[in-house]
Design an enzyme around this catalytic site. Structure first.
Site, PDB file in Angstrom:
ATOM      1  N   ASP A  93       0.812  -1.212   0.000  1.00  0.00           N
ATOM      2  CA  ASP A  93       0.000   0.000   0.000  1.00  0.00           C
ATOM      3  C   ASP A  93       0.846   1.263   0.000  1.00  0.00           C
ATOM      4  OD1 ASP A  93       0.776  -0.813   2.623  1.00  0.00           O
ATOM      5  OD2 ASP A  93      -0.681   0.549   3.508  1.00  0.00           O
ATOM      6  N   GLU A 132       0.314  -1.281   5.733  1.00  0.00           N
ATOM      7  CA  GLU A 132       1.401  -0.732   6.554  1.00  0.00           C
ATOM      8  C   GLU A 132       1.209   0.752   6.820  1.00  0.00           C
ATOM      9  OE1 GLU A 132       5.152   1.260   7.568  1.00  0.00           O
ATOM     10  OE2 GLU A 132       3.931   1.560   5.771  1.00  0.00           O
TER      11      GLU A 132
END
Length: 439
Positions: free
Chosen positions: A100, A165
């Site tokens: 991400d 994350e």
């Protein structure tokens, strides 16, 4: 005549096929594969995980790695790639990165943030170019090169690509690290993301600061704006704000005086204030509110004592005798399973450090003084288990642009990173050491 015509036609087809093959080959390079990965929009709040995971699986299979996808939370896959070592009984090595990225304000970029546009001077502009899709591709390209030379690792190598994350890792690495699938990896050492360096040394990180979210709420007697009250909500809250500001200044003084790095102190930053009685034109100015609230972002280095910090909050910043209450949300731990500060030794007492350092130096590179990362990565979930982890993204002579507008990485820097990781992966996976206990 017919035979000559046929031969001529076949000759033309062979030229066309040769040109097409050449064009296809030139368009399938480490740089173009990096650009392709960058073009997947994995920005929050709606990251596309399906397309990049499929891309990574195809890349892994093309170089003979096995691939496994795990979902602990629906729609948030963890991709695990594996290169089996010649002695799989030895503890394995993990190289981690996250899928991400943070959002990008397109109108403030000189090139669209998911175009992976490459300029004439080699700058590749994309959200995630530094944070941290670069290492996700460098791992694979390094292994591609090692395999082409016939290298066989002694220890099994795993590569993980995890979601979420950028919003804490709670549905990604935290779930993975607590799973039986993770325990079955039998990890001895791991590497995760680092940061760029504008200088000519590679930065390496041996610990993260841990974020706390602190919310302080005050209550008091509401009343007319002209009246003086003892213990009004705003008065009590502002006393807390003043005390917290003084603590912040005392920590910042160490940084300004050069006695500590920014990442070595406890940072306390106000992020919101909420109070007042709303009106159609803003707020009712002649009315004192009965409630007020302030929110703070705290970052604690591993050497900080969490109990001392909690005592300070309870007794000084938000004591109940001033009609104050507070909430702390701890987004990680400061102590590992044995009660030790969560950090990985970055000296010769740690054999993994020596091997890593020598591998970087073998490429002509030099490591800067090991640091604590000012922010937070997924490394903290592994270090909590006692697994030694270094944060490392091989980017030198590069401005630090993670989460910034116009994030880019230069093509030559990216290619150098592949060379560095070839050395690092081969050295770490060849370590025969018998001292494989967690640190």
């Amino acid at each position: 005549m017919a035979v000559a015509s046929l031969l001529w036609t076949l000759f033309l087809f062979s030229i066309i096929f040769s040109l097409q093959s050449s064009s296809s080959s030139s368009s399938d390079t480490p740089i173009t594969r990096f650009q392709q990965y960058l073009r997947f929009n994995t920005a929050h709040p709606n990251p596309n995980y399906t397309a990049p995971v499929s891309f990574l699986i195809n890349q892994a299979q093309s170089i003979g790695l096995t691939a496994k996808t795990i979902e602990f939370v629906s729609g948030k896959p963890i991709l695990l790639l594996t290169w089996l070592g010649s002695n799989p009984n030895l503890p394995s090595i993990l190289f981690n990165s996250h899928l991400d990225s943070v959002p990008a304000e397109s109108e403030k970029w000189i090139h669209p943030p998911f175009s992976a546009h490459k300029t004439n001077d080699g700058h590749i502009y994309a959200r995630g170019a530094q944070d941290d899709k670069c290492i996700g591709v460098q791992y694979l390209e390094s292994i591609r090169n090692l395999k082409s030379r016939g290298f066989v690792p002694l220890r099994t190598i795993h590569i993980s690509y995890v979601p979420e994350e950028e919003i804490g890792g709670f549905d990604g690495m935290m779930e993975f690290a607590a799973s039986s699938e993770f325990r079955d990896l039998n990890l001895g050492f791991a590497m995760d993301e680092g940061q760029a360096n504008p200088g000519d040394e590679f930065r390496v990180f041996y610990a993260d600061r841990i974020p706390w979210n602190l919310v302080i709420k005050a209550e008091g007697i509401p009343g007319h704006g002209a009246k003086l009250y003892d213990n009004s909500a705003m008065e009590n809250l502002m006393k807390s704000v003043e005390l917290i500001s003084k603590f912040r200044e005392s920590q910042f003084d160490f940084v300004k005086a050069g006695k500590a790095a920014n990442s070595e102190v406890i940072s306390v930053n106000p992020v919101y204030l909420k109070a007042g009685t709303p009106s159609t034109t803003g707020f009712v100015m002649n009315m004192q509110p009965s409630e007020a609230e302030a929110g703070y972002d705290l970052r604690l280095p591993p050497m900080a004592d969490p109990d001392v910090m909690k005592k300070r909050i309870a007794e000084e910043w938000a004591p109940s005798i001033r009609n104050l209450t507070y909430t702390i949300i701890e987004k990680g731990k400061l102590r590992d399973h044995l009660g030790r500060p969560i950090m990985t030794p970055a000296n010769d007492s740690n054999p993994w450090w020596s091997i890593f350092k020598q591998a970087v130096e073998a490429t002509g590179g030099k490591l800067a003084k090991p640091e604590i990362l000012a922010s937070t990565t997924d490394s903290r979930f592994l270090r909590t288990l006692g697994i030694p982890v270094f944060g490392f993204s091989p980017m030198t002579n590069t401005p630090i642009l993670l989460h910034d507008h116009n994030e880019f990485l230069k093509d030559t820097v990216f290619m150098k990173g592949i060379e560095v990781y070839e050395s690092v992966i081969s050295a770490l996976s060849s370590f025969e050491g018998v001292s494989d206990q967690v640190i």
